[in-house]
Design an enzyme around this catalytic site. Structure first.
Site, PDB file in Angstrom:
ATOM      1  N   TRP A 202      29.429  32.117  38.754  1.00  0.00           N
ATOM      2  CA  TRP A 202      30.035  32.606  37.510  1.00  0.00           C
ATOM      3  C   TRP A 202      29.466  31.873  36.299  1.00  0.00           C
ATOM      4  O   TRP A 202      29.267  32.469  35.248  1.00  0.00           O
ATOM      5  CB  TRP A 202      31.563  32.496  37.554  1.00  0.00           C
ATOM      6  CG  TRP A 202      32.174  33.360  38.617  1.00  0.00           C
ATOM      7  CD1 TRP A 202      32.920  32.950  39.686  1.00  0.00           C
ATOM      8  CD2 TRP A 202      32.087  34.794  38.728  1.00  0.00           C
ATOM      9  NE1 TRP A 202      33.296  34.023  40.450  1.00  0.00           N
ATOM     10  CE2 TRP A 202      32.800  35.161  39.887  1.00  0.00           C
ATOM     11  CE3 TRP A 202      31.474  35.793  37.972  1.00  0.00           C
ATOM     12  CZ2 TRP A 202      32.927  36.489  40.304  1.00  0.00           C
ATOM     13  CZ3 TRP A 202      31.600  37.115  38.388  1.00  0.00           C
ATOM     14  CH2 TRP A 202      32.319  37.460  39.538  1.00  0.00           C
TER      15      TRP A 202
ATOM     16  N   ASP B  56      35.931  29.097  31.344  1.00  0.00           N
ATOM     17  CA  ASP B  56      36.353  30.211  32.198  1.00  0.00           C
ATOM     18  C   ASP B  56      37.449  29.684  33.119  1.00  0.00           C
ATOM     19  O   ASP B  56      37.190  28.862  33.994  1.00  0.00           O
ATOM     20  CB  ASP B  56      35.136  30.694  33.004  1.00  0.00           C
ATOM     21  CG  ASP B  56      35.463  31.870  33.926  1.00  0.00           C
ATOM     22  OD1 ASP B  56      36.646  32.233  34.046  1.00  0.00           O
ATOM     23  OD2 ASP B  56      34.513  32.419  34.522  1.00  0.00           O
TER      24      ASP B  56
ATOM     25  N   LYS C  35      43.657  37.116  39.244  1.00  0.00           N
ATOM     26  CA  LYS C  35      43.890  36.015  40.169  1.00  0.00           C
ATOM     27  C   LYS C  35      45.296  35.435  39.994  1.00  0.00           C
ATOM     28  O   LYS C  35      46.079  35.490  40.910  1.00  0.00           O
ATOM     29  CB  LYS C  35      42.821  34.939  39.998  1.00  0.00           C
ATOM     30  CG  LYS C  35      41.520  35.303  40.710  1.00  0.00           C
ATOM     31  CD  LYS C  35      40.387  35.600  39.802  1.00  0.00           C
ATOM     32  CE  LYS C  35      39.188  36.162  40.573  1.00  0.00           C
ATOM     33  NZ  LYS C  35      37.990  36.206  39.767  1.00  0.00           N
TER      34      LYS C  35
HETATM   35  C1  LIG Z   1      36.723  36.529  39.337  1.00  0.00           C
HETATM   36  C2  LIG Z   1      36.005  35.669  38.396  1.00  0.00           C
HETATM   37  C3  LIG Z   1      35.175  36.201  37.375  1.00  0.00           C
HETATM   38  C4  LIG Z   1      34.878  37.684  37.255  1.00  0.00           C
HETATM   39  O1  LIG Z   1      35.948  38.369  36.761  1.00  0.00           O
HETATM   40  P1  LIG Z   1      35.821  39.943  36.435  1.00  0.00           P
HETATM   41  O2  LIG Z   1      37.150  40.214  35.818  1.00  0.00           O
HETATM   42  O3  LIG Z   1      35.606  40.630  37.750  1.00  0.00           O
HETATM   43  O4  LIG Z   1      34.685  40.147  35.511  1.00  0.00           O
HETATM   44  C5  LIG Z   1      34.596  35.324  36.491  1.00  0.00           C
HETATM   45  N1  LIG Z   1      34.791  33.996  36.585  1.00  0.00           N
HETATM   46  C6  LIG Z   1      35.568  33.453  37.556  1.00  0.00           C
HETATM   47  C7  LIG Z   1      35.750  31.973  37.607  1.00  0.00           C
HETATM   48  C8  LIG Z   1      36.189  34.277  38.477  1.00  0.00           C
HETATM   49  O5  LIG Z   1      36.957  33.734  39.444  1.00  0.00           O
END
Ligand SMILES: *Cc1c(COP(=O)(O)O)cnc(C)c1O
Length: 358
Positions: free
Chosen positions: A100, A170, A194
């Protein structure tokens, strides 16, 4: 029958939330309609989106000089939105801790220079690299981290000290899992699927002084200023996802807020790590203080045995334990809505599997 769902995302939601959504499906709050059928400009819906923001501010302790934006496009859209809106000198610092972070790096590279100040690529991102402050660029537009690495099961044990350079993080897979100090960040973002609710909603928490400097060619929908000025209502927001997010926040507040949630999450993670550290069959892939509280990868070292375990676990109601293809083995994602009991029962099952396959 409900299973124990260890999916990395979209993932388990609190049962109470799902029950309330079910009860309000046809008639929400005497409106005579489902939330999905409401105009986003109606009084009834305003109470929902306003309530969600108010609760998020309360639960996370978000100061008034930060905007809360309810957007779409997933966390992945932020990989572009952030450089488009925050880059002025066209250079940033970034810690490369997984897939990511790599995606964020690649998108930022379209618009400027990315200075990688630390990387754990050499060992399949199984640790968080030590950082040397003297390598940080004081002129960087922002300093980027992926705080919890969903795939590899690591998290930053402490935040880097970036001085006056805004920290951009993030938090997709760790937001709301324990208390954080929002003032340490310039911008926080997370895909909701999540810990916050269903897929379709992306939450951005941004310090006000970082809004309004988007590059000239930035599309309207990719400008933080447009969404901030319009209270996340420049266009139709993901109305139902925001409603479920509000119910999740009510559940979280009722539980005792982030202090309590953090306590429960540490207990859950301890149950699994303690077993893994003592098992002669299952091995954790991450060690030390950078272990994630939310995502726990582990392996047997034997692919056939891994596959057998995943199959038998599924048959016994422990689902989505297969690891990410880049790590292999297994991964237990134990987000907020996974009860302590789910972790205890998983460990019982693993012990039994270990005994019968020794
Ligand atoms: C799941 C995830 C993403 C991607 O998220 P999307 O909503 O599918 O774009 C990005 N960063 C992290 C840390 C994630 O766990």
């Amino acid at each position: 029958m409900r299973v124990y769902n260890f999916s990395a995302g979209p993932s388990v939601l609190p049962e109470k939330v799902l029950e309330q959504a079910r009860d309000e499906m046809l008639d929400c709050n005497g409106s005579g309609m489902s939330v999905m059928e409401m105009s986003h400009r109606s009084k009834a819906y305003e109470a929902i989106i306003g309530g969600a923001e108010e609760l998020l501010r309360e639960v996370m302790g978000i100061p008034s000089n930060y905007k809360v934006l309810f957007l779409q496009g997933g966390a992945s859209s932020q990989f572009s939105m952030i450089p488009l809106n925050l880059m002025k000198n066209n250079k940033i610092d970034l810690v490369l801790t997984g897939m990511w972070a790599k995606k964020a790096m690649d998108e930022a590279s379209r618009y400027g220079q990315v200075n990688v100040v630390g990387s754990s690529k050499d060992k399949t991102y199984s640790y968080i690299p030590e950082l040397d402050k003297t390598t940080f660029d004081p002129e960087a537009d922002y300093f980027y981290i992926c705080q919890n690495n969903t795939i590899y099961g690591t998290r930053f044990p402490e935040l880097p000290d970036t001085g006056n350079v805004p920290l951009v993080a993030d938090l997709s897979s760790c937001i709301l899992s324990e208390p954080i100090d929002v003032t340490k960040y310039g911008l926080i973002f997370a895909g909701a699927q999540k810990n916050m609710g269903p897929a379709g909603l992306t939450v951005v928490i941004i310090r006000e002084d970082l809004i309004g400097t988007a590059k000239e060619f930035t599309p309207q929908m990719f400008r933080y200023s447009i969404h901030a000025e319009n209270g996340s209502m420049y266009n139709t927001p993901p109305t139902y996802a925001i409603y479920i997010h509000k119910l999740v926040l009510e559940w979280l507040k009722g539980l005792g807020g982030l202090e309590k949630m953090g306590e429960i999450n540490r207990k859950k993670a301890d149950i699994i790590y303690n077993y893994l550290d003592n098992s002669s069959m299952f091995k954790p892939t991450v060690h030390g203080s950078c272990r994630s509280l939310m995502n726990i990868p582990f392996v047997t070292g034997n692919e056939e045995l891994d596959a057998k375990f995943v199959k038998e676990a599924t048959a016994n109601g422990f689902v989505n334990l297969k690891g990410h293809r880049s790590v292999g083995g297994m991964r237990a994602s134990i987000y907020n809505a996974m009860p302590v009991e789910g972790c205890e029962k998983l460990v019982e099952f693993m012990k039994e599997f270990e005994r019968s396959n020794a």
